[in-house]
Design an enzyme around this catalytic site. Sequence first.
Site, short mmCIF file in Angstrom:
data_model
loop_
_atom_site.label_atom_id
_atom_site.label_comp_id
_atom_site.label_asym_id
_atom_site.label_seq_id
_atom_site.Cartn_x
_atom_site.Cartn_y
_atom_site.Cartn_z
N ASP A 13 -5.49 5.18 2.71
CA ASP A 13 -4.45 4.25 2.25
C ASP A 13 -3.90 3.38 3.37
OD1 ASP A 13 -4.72 5.41 -0.26
OD2 ASP A 13 -3.18 6.91 0.15
N LYS A 16 -7.19 -0.66 3.53
CA LYS A 16 -8.60 -1.09 3.65
C LYS A 16 -8.94 -2.13 2.61
CE LYS A 16 -9.81 3.22 3.04
NZ LYS A 16 -8.49 3.87 3.14
N GLY A 17 -8.40 -1.91 1.38
CA GLY A 17 -8.70 -2.84 0.29
C GLY A 17 -8.29 -4.26 0.65
N ALA A 39 -10.82 7.32 -4.25
CA ALA A 39 -10.28 6.17 -3.53
C ALA A 39 -9.45 5.28 -4.47
CB ALA A 39 -11.43 5.34 -2.95
N GLY A 40 -8.47 4.61 -3.89
CA GLY A 40 -7.72 3.60 -4.63
C GLY A 40 -7.44 2.47 -3.66
N HIS A 41 -8.15 1.37 -3.80
CA HIS A 41 -8.01 0.25 -2.88
C HIS A 41 -7.31 -0.89 -3.63
CE1 HIS A 41 -11.63 1.82 -0.32
NE2 HIS A 41 -10.64 2.67 -0.43
N THR A 42 -6.15 -1.26 -3.13
CA THR A 42 -5.32 -2.22 -3.86
C THR A 42 -5.42 -3.61 -3.25
OG1 THR A 42 -3.78 -0.38 -3.99
CG2 THR A 42 -2.98 -2.50 -4.81
N GLN A 225 -11.22 6.64 1.94
CA GLN A 225 -10.46 7.69 2.60
C GLN A 225 -10.18 7.28 4.06
OE1 GLN A 225 -13.37 9.02 0.47
NE2 GLN A 225 -11.77 8.60 -0.99
N THR A 301 -4.22 6.13 -6.72
CA THR A 301 -5.07 6.83 -7.67
C THR A 301 -4.27 7.83 -8.49
OG1 THR A 301 -7.03 6.52 -6.34
CG2 THR A 301 -7.09 8.39 -7.83
N THR A 302 -3.37 8.57 -7.84
CA THR A 302 -2.67 9.63 -8.57
C THR A 302 -1.18 9.35 -8.75
OG1 THR A 302 -2.28 10.77 -6.48
CG2 THR A 302 -4.25 11.41 -7.72
N LEU A 333 2.90 -4.13 8.91
CA LEU A 333 3.89 -4.32 9.96
C LEU A 333 5.27 -4.60 9.35
CD1 LEU A 333 4.13 -4.58 13.11
CD2 LEU A 333 4.11 -7.06 12.73
P1 GDP Z 1 -6.47 1.56 0.91
O1 GDP Z 1 -6.78 2.78 0.10
O2 GDP Z 1 -6.71 1.78 2.38
O3 GDP Z 1 -7.16 0.33 0.40
O4 GDP Z 1 -4.90 1.31 0.75
P2 GDP Z 1 -4.06 1.38 -0.62
O5 GDP Z 1 -4.39 0.20 -1.44
O6 GDP Z 1 -4.20 2.72 -1.24
O7 GDP Z 1 -2.60 1.32 -0.04
C1 GDP Z 1 -2.15 0.26 0.72
C2 GDP Z 1 -0.95 -0.37 -0.02
O8 GDP Z 1 -0.27 -1.22 0.85
C3 GDP Z 1 -1.37 -1.23 -1.20
O9 GDP Z 1 -0.40 -1.15 -2.20
C4 GDP Z 1 -1.43 -2.64 -0.61
O10 GDP Z 1 -1.17 -3.64 -1.58
C5 GDP Z 1 -0.29 -2.56 0.37
N1 GDP Z 1 -0.44 -3.39 1.56
C6 GDP Z 1 -1.57 -3.68 2.27
N2 GDP Z 1 -1.25 -4.41 3.37
C7 GDP Z 1 0.09 -4.58 3.34
C8 GDP Z 1 1.01 -5.20 4.23
O11 GDP Z 1 0.65 -5.75 5.27
N3 GDP Z 1 2.33 -5.16 3.89
C9 GDP Z 1 2.77 -4.54 2.77
N4 GDP Z 1 4.07 -4.54 2.53
N5 GDP Z 1 1.93 -3.94 1.91
C10 GDP Z 1 0.61 -3.94 2.20
P1 IMO Z 2 -8.43 5.71 -0.11
O1 IMO Z 2 -9.85 5.25 -0.09
C1 IMO Z 2 -5.61 8.93 0.59
C2 IMO Z 2 -7.03 13.00 -0.15
C3 IMO Z 2 -6.39 13.78 -1.28
C4 IMO Z 2 -6.45 15.18 -0.70
C5 IMO Z 2 -7.79 15.18 0.02
C6 IMO Z 2 -8.93 15.78 -0.80
O2 IMO Z 2 -7.60 5.09 -1.17
O3 IMO Z 2 -7.81 5.65 1.25
P2 IMO Z 2 -10.34 14.87 -2.86
O4 IMO Z 2 -9.92 14.49 -4.24
O5 IMO Z 2 -11.01 13.76 -2.10
O6 IMO Z 2 -11.13 16.15 -2.80
O7 IMO Z 2 -8.96 15.19 -2.10
O8 IMO Z 2 -8.10 13.83 0.31
N1 IMO Z 2 -7.61 11.68 -0.52
C7 IMO Z 2 -7.04 10.52 -0.21
N2 IMO Z 2 -5.87 10.24 0.39
N3 IMO Z 2 -6.44 7.93 0.24
C8 IMO Z 2 -7.63 8.20 -0.34
O9 IMO Z 2 -8.56 7.24 -0.57
C9 IMO Z 2 -7.97 9.54 -0.63
N4 IMO Z 2 -9.02 10.14 -1.20
C10 IMO Z 2 -8.80 11.45 -1.11
O10 IMO Z 2 -5.07 13.36 -1.51
O11 IMO Z 2 -5.46 15.34 0.28
MG MG Z 3 -5.85 4.04 -1.27
#
Ligand code: GDP
Ligand code: IMO
Ligand code: MG
Length: 439
Positions: A13, A16-17, A39-42, A225, A301-302, A333
């Site tokens: 999280d 990366k998305g 994974a959940g990439h936003t 991850q 994701t959850t 930041l």
């Molecule tokens: P990922 O799994 O690494 O792709 O990250 P996630 O999408 O799970 O979580 C990152 C969250 O931060 C998402 O809701 C993005 O929209 C948000 N995000 C990403 N970059 C920034 C940023 O620079 N500032 C803020 N405020 N939010 C961000």
């Molecule tokens: P993205 O790609 C954050 C965490 C789970 C748990 C552990 C094992 O969005 O960064 P699993 O279901 O993979 O067996 O769970 O890994 N986890 C993540 N935490 N971002 C993710 O993906 C994750 N994918 C799995 O919360 O601690």
């Molecule tokens: Mg994520």
Amino acid sequence: MANIIIVGAQWGDEGKGKIVDILSRYADIIARFQGGHNAGHTVHFNNKQYILHAIPTGILHPHKMCIIGNGVVIDPAALIQEIEELTSQGVEISEKNLRISKRAHLIMPYHKTLDLMREEKKGEGKIGTTGRGIGPAYENKVARTGLHIADLLFEEPLRQGLSSNLQEKNFLLEKFFQTSGLSLDELLDQYKSYGDRLKGYLSDTSIIINQAIYEGKNIICEGAQGTMLDIDHGTYPFVTSSNCVSAQACIGLGFGPQFIDGIVGVVKAYTTRVGNGPFPTEIKDEIGEKIRKAGREYGATTGRPRRCGWLDVVVLRHAARVNGLQTIALTKLDVLDSLQSLKICTAYRRKGQIFREFPPELHILQECTPVYEEIDGWQQTTHGIQCYEHLPQKAKNYIDRIRDLLNIDISMISTGYEREKTIFIKNSLLDRWLGIGAD
Ligand code: GDP
Ligand code: IMO
Ligand code: MG
């Protein structure tokens, strides 16, 4: 132009998305190489939010080829749902822009049930998985009894594979976990229909990737991850079941390491973790809550609240080494804008001993406390800033300190979740690889 790998440097999280989305415009192919729909990439643009789970983030860019590699585990029902949801949001997905490796392993309903049951049995000591069946699916793969997604296309081998899996899984489910087993005929019918739905997407994607490399096209390998969730290099056993580090890109896509030009680590300007396990810099007071609110730190994701903490350079040193990070994209930041002072963890202390490197032993790690360096907060908005020079001096001090502590180039700084709220650093490695034309 270049082939680059983008990985998370913390516990997932990191944003990366958003980073992959911005860089997708410089790529021809965007490919996922491990993990699954845990994974959940936003991504946000045009006032819309998109959450990608198993499909590469590049799918949001028309005319880019997206690949789900052999290293990914796929729940076909969840994948079909993801395709349908994205399509209903106006994203075009067809056999022309999404290819799935025939060698990707399947996540089956028994994997999901086993994941949930194992967690329940662990009680307090549970990992806090996403409950998607990821661990049991990778177990099956390594045990050499798993099913490839291509097996959905052939009834007899599918029946045989399912039947021998069910003998074992139903025994476990019924006798050990005291729950109901699954019916072979029902599974077979359902999974054959998923095969019919997905067959047009299936390919030998290693051939596509290698052909693209030969033609001089640019590939982004999108990690899921993060390093500290890696099965080998993370906080085992509180990890996911795949290798999330950069080297996995070659294995999970089927190409040689000589074709990698760059490795980018995505680093959140603080640290979060969702799920259980050690987190030395976790903030348990109202500052943690403040960061969670400002950063909207709830799982994509959850929906679970993410644990929040200070930036941990011990973690980042480890991530830099095991991934071979060459440059960093620093995200979120702006979330720190209102804080009066910030802490950076530079080492751990345990019984008078100082650790500069992340300890592999869980019991030692659990006794470590962070050694912090305090740094002034900037208490001004950085939200939406697109040019490094426009950042407040104290925010620059924070970034400079991270660069100095890690001795790694910083090439992007994200100041908001929308595409345009991004700073590209001129002459950074990424700028040179991609010819971004930073200002
Ligand atoms: P990922 O799994 O690494 O792709 O990250 P996630 O999408 O799970 O979580 C990152 C969250 O931060 C998402 O809701 C993005 O929209 C948000 N995000 C990403 N970059 C920034 C940023 O620079 N500032 C803020 N405020 N939010 C961000
Ligand atoms: P993205 O790609 C954050 C965490 C789970 C748990 C552990 C094992 O969005 O960064 P699993 O279901 O993979 O067996 O769970 O890994 N986890 C993540 N935490 N971002 C993710 O993906 C994750 N994918 C799995 O919360 O601690
Ligand atoms: Mg994520």
